[in-house]
Design a protein around this motif. Structure first.
Motif, PDB file in Angstrom:
ATOM      1  N   HIS A  77      -0.065  -0.100  13.677  1.00 52.12           N
ATOM      2  CA  HIS A  77      -0.246  -0.623  12.321  1.00 52.12           C
ATOM      3  C   HIS A  77       0.825  -1.639  11.949  1.00 52.12           C
ATOM      4  O   HIS A  77       1.890  -1.674  12.549  1.00 52.12           O
ATOM      5  CB  HIS A  77      -0.137   0.519  11.304  1.00 52.12           C
ATOM      6  CG  HIS A  77      -1.404   1.296  11.124  1.00 52.12           C
ATOM      7  ND1 HIS A  77      -1.674   1.990   9.979  1.00 52.12           N
ATOM      8  CD2 HIS A  77      -2.462   1.481  11.948  1.00 52.12           C
ATOM      9  CE1 HIS A  77      -2.862   2.592  10.094  1.00 52.12           C
ATOM     10  NE2 HIS A  77      -3.352   2.305  11.286  1.00 52.12           N
ATOM     11  N   MET A  88      -1.225  -1.494   4.560  1.00 56.96           N
ATOM     12  CA  MET A  88      -1.111  -1.397   6.001  1.00 56.96           C
ATOM     13  C   MET A  88      -2.474  -1.617   6.641  1.00 56.96           C
ATOM     14  O   MET A  88      -3.514  -1.293   6.082  1.00 56.96           O
ATOM     15  CB  MET A  88      -0.472  -0.096   6.448  1.00 56.96           C
ATOM     16  CG  MET A  88      -1.243   1.146   6.243  1.00 56.96           C
ATOM     17  SD  MET A  88      -0.290   2.523   6.940  1.00 56.96           S
ATOM     18  CE  MET A  88      -1.505   3.811   6.804  1.00 56.96           C
ATOM     19  N   HIS A 111       4.446  -0.336  12.883  1.00 56.76           N
ATOM     20  CA  HIS A 111       4.671   1.092  13.136  1.00 56.76           C
ATOM     21  C   HIS A 111       3.490   1.680  13.882  1.00 56.76           C
ATOM     22  O   HIS A 111       2.441   1.057  13.993  1.00 56.76           O
ATOM     23  CB  HIS A 111       4.910   1.853  11.827  1.00 56.76           C
ATOM     24  CG  HIS A 111       3.798   1.744  10.831  1.00 56.76           C
ATOM     25  ND1 HIS A 111       3.651   0.652  10.002  1.00 56.76           N
ATOM     26  CD2 HIS A 111       2.770   2.577  10.547  1.00 56.76           C
ATOM     27  CE1 HIS A 111       2.586   0.827   9.233  1.00 56.76           C
ATOM     28  NE2 HIS A 111       2.015   1.983   9.549  1.00 56.76           N
ATOM     29  N   MET A 113       0.940   4.781  13.736  1.00 56.76           N
ATOM     30  CA  MET A 113       0.434   5.765  12.782  1.00 56.76           C
ATOM     31  C   MET A 113      -0.143   6.942  13.558  1.00 56.76           C
ATOM     32  O   MET A 113      -0.918   6.748  14.504  1.00 56.76           O
ATOM     33  CB  MET A 113      -0.671   5.070  11.988  1.00 56.76           C
ATOM     34  CG  MET A 113      -0.828   5.500  10.587  1.00 56.76           C
ATOM     35  SD  MET A 113       0.619   5.224   9.592  1.00 56.76           S
ATOM     36  CE  MET A 113       0.326   6.591   8.489  1.00 56.76           C
TER      37      MET A 113
HETATM   38 CU    CU Z   1       0.099   2.828   9.019  1.00 61.79          CU
END
Ligand code: CU
Length: 159
Positions: A77, A88, A111, A113
């Motif tokens: 993400h 996001m 990031h 997820m």
């Molecule tokens: Cu995320």
């Protein structure tokens, strides 16, 4: 002439030494450091993972997928500002990493997820993330569970 040979030896020795700190048994040119998972908030069945990637290779590579035993679904993400609102989105094409590029996955940015956690995870525990790269293939990296506050305070204190 002898001085020249000595220099060659030194270069060779340093190459051998550099090969010793590979993080896994697989000879990978992707170096992964400081991988951690944010301890989920109470009652929340999802969290995020962060890490640092350095492409030591001479070719670009792409992080295309992630899997782990602690979550049924893992996605790559990115957080972005959209009309002043943080949103996001899933990066369907993954993250391209150029030769010698360093990429930091961090809170508020790129990031990983983790959805539908398989178990309750707590700060201090250690698990494994399997990263899948287009060229380098799969790479298992250890991840530590941390509270978000702990990881942030570490940014400000140099030990
Ligand atoms: Cu995320």
């Amino acid at each position: 002439m002898f001085r020249y040979l000595g220099l060659l030896f030194f270069v060779n020795a340093s190459l051998v030494f550099a090969g010793h700190h590979e993080p896994t048994e697989h000879p990978s040119e992707m170096h992964i450091m400081n991988a951690w998972v944010k301890e989920p908030l109470p009652g929340v069945d999802a969290t995020a993972a962060y890490l640092f990637i350095h492409n030591h290779g001479e070719l670009a590579d792409r992080l295309i997928g992630v899997s782990t035993s602690i979550a049924k679904l893992s996605e790559i993400h990115e957080m972005s500002h959209d009309d002043g609102v943080m949103k996001m989105r899933r990066l369907d094409s993954g993250i391209l990493i150029a030769p010698d590029q360093k990429v930091q996955l961090e809170s508020g940015g790129l990031h990983i997820m983790l959805f539908n956690l398989n178990k309750s995870i707590m700060a201090g525990e250690a698990y494994v993330l399997t990263l899948e790269f287009e060229r380098s293939g799969q790479l298992d990296v250890p991840v530590i569970v941390k509270k978000l506050a702990d990881s942030q305070s570490h940014d400000h204190h140099h030990h």
